[in-house]
Design a protein around this motif. Structure first.
Motif, PDB file in Angstrom:
ATOM      1  N   ALA A 121       0.757   4.032  -3.170  1.00 19.49           N
ATOM      2  CA  ALA A 121       0.385   5.393  -2.640  1.00 19.49           C
ATOM      3  C   ALA A 121       1.492   6.515  -3.094  1.00 19.49           C
ATOM      4  CB  ALA A 121       0.079   5.456  -1.232  1.00 19.49           C
ATOM      5  N   ARG A 181       0.802  -1.179  -0.148  1.00 21.06           N
ATOM      6  CA  ARG A 181      -0.074  -0.073   0.005  1.00 21.06           C
ATOM      7  C   ARG A 181       0.758   1.253  -0.072  1.00 21.06           C
ATOM      8  NH1 ARG A 181      -3.226  -3.271   3.520  1.00 21.06           N
ATOM      9  NH2 ARG A 181      -5.183  -3.880   2.670  1.00 21.06           N
ATOM     10  N   LYS A 182       2.083   1.310   0.786  1.00 21.56           N
ATOM     11  CA  LYS A 182       2.622   2.336   0.930  1.00 21.56           C
ATOM     12  C   LYS A 182       3.467   2.584  -0.354  1.00 21.56           C
ATOM     13  CE  LYS A 182       3.886   2.245   5.967  1.00 21.56           C
ATOM     14  NZ  LYS A 182       5.068   2.168   6.770  1.00 21.56           N
ATOM     15  N   PRO A 211      -4.366   7.035  -4.666  1.00 21.50           N
ATOM     16  CA  PRO A 211      -5.255   7.205  -3.511  1.00 21.50           C
ATOM     17  C   PRO A 211      -5.402   6.045  -2.553  1.00 21.50           C
ATOM     18  CG  PRO A 211      -6.307   8.443  -5.159  1.00 21.50           C
ATOM     19  CD  PRO A 211      -5.408   7.382  -5.793  1.00 21.50           C
ATOM     20  N   ARG A 212      -5.269   6.100  -1.292  1.00 19.07           N
ATOM     21  CA  ARG A 212      -5.506   4.760  -0.492  1.00 19.07           C
ATOM     22  C   ARG A 212      -6.706   4.408  -0.383  1.00 19.07           C
ATOM     23  NH1 ARG A 212      -1.821   3.109   3.503  1.00 19.07           N
ATOM     24  NH2 ARG A 212       0.279   4.082   3.535  1.00 19.07           N
TER      25      ARG A 212
END
Length: 230
Positions: free
Chosen positions: A47, A43-44, A52-53
């Motif tokens: 992103a 996810r990091k 967008p998360r």
């Protein structure tokens, strides 16, 4: 009775990538922690590319245990060694493997290649084919529907004229086949996501994805009254 189809092509403006990964440990909690840490890293990294998360979803919908945790066994090893270097007892370690999937929805298709590169850098290789789609297809749908309708009527007029008759009033006109008539096939779907299984390498070193055009299809089924020529 006549039918006609027409198609239009639109450029995609969104893409969806689904990736799968897993983690293993001797206890379920350890395997779950490994998966959680790996998911956080994914996810990091995504992103950081400007995705967008809230466009990064956990793809697994199963319960925590059912369908996501696989109990496996390691290789046979000696549990108790005999004085003569023999083995009193052979054992196999229990291995818990937790699987997870993440769905990434990309609104800028130019970033698809960057997302693929980021996943490969994290050693994520189980990536499903990319799904491309378009958010606004109304104009293309209307244009295809209009052409299909005109073609269906033109066919009916030609049949009527060739048979020495006159095309009368419309009895039915629809995008669904008349189950009571001779047409047994259904109308084509308005939109199907295109699946792409490969990527091409860019001369600059990154992965370049060529998004295919999306085909919009409309089929019209018509029934007209056939009147004798005056």
């Amino acid at each position: 009775r006549t039918s006609a189809s027409a198609t239009r092509s639109v450029r995609p403006n969104r893409a969806t990538i689904t990736l799968n990964f897993s983690g293993a440990d001797s206890v379920p909690s350890g395997a779950g922690s490994r998966v959680a840490m790996r998911a956080d890293s994914i996810r990091k990294r995504i992103a950081a590319l400007g995705i967008p998360r809230d466009s990064i979803f956990t793809g697994s919908r199963a319960y925590w245990w059912r369908g996501r945790v696989i109990v496996d066994f390691g290789p046979v090893r000696c549990g108790r060694v005999a004085p003569n270097n023999g083995c009193y007892e052979q054992v196999r370690d229990t291995i818990y493997r937790v699987s997870e999937s993440i769905e990434v929805r990309i609104s800028d298709v130019s970033k698809v290649g960057d997302v693929i590169d980021a996943l490969l850098a994290l050693r994520i290789t189980d990536i499903s084919p990319i799904q491309f789609g378009a958010t606004d297809i109304r104009e293309a749908q209307n244009s295809a529907l209009r052409e299909a309708t005109e073609q269906a009527r033109a066919k009916a007029e030609l049949i009527a004229a060739a048979s020495g008759n006159h095309l009368g009033r419309i009895l039915s006109l629809s995008t669904s086949a008349d189950d009571g008539g001779g047409y047994r096939n259904r109308a084509y779907g308005e939109l199907a996501d295109v699946m792409v299984s490969g990527a091409s390498e860019s001369p600059l070193g990154g992965t370049r994805i060529t998004a295919p055009a999306i085909t919009i299809s409309a089929t019209v089924f018509g029934r007209w009254r056939l009147d004798p020529a005056k």
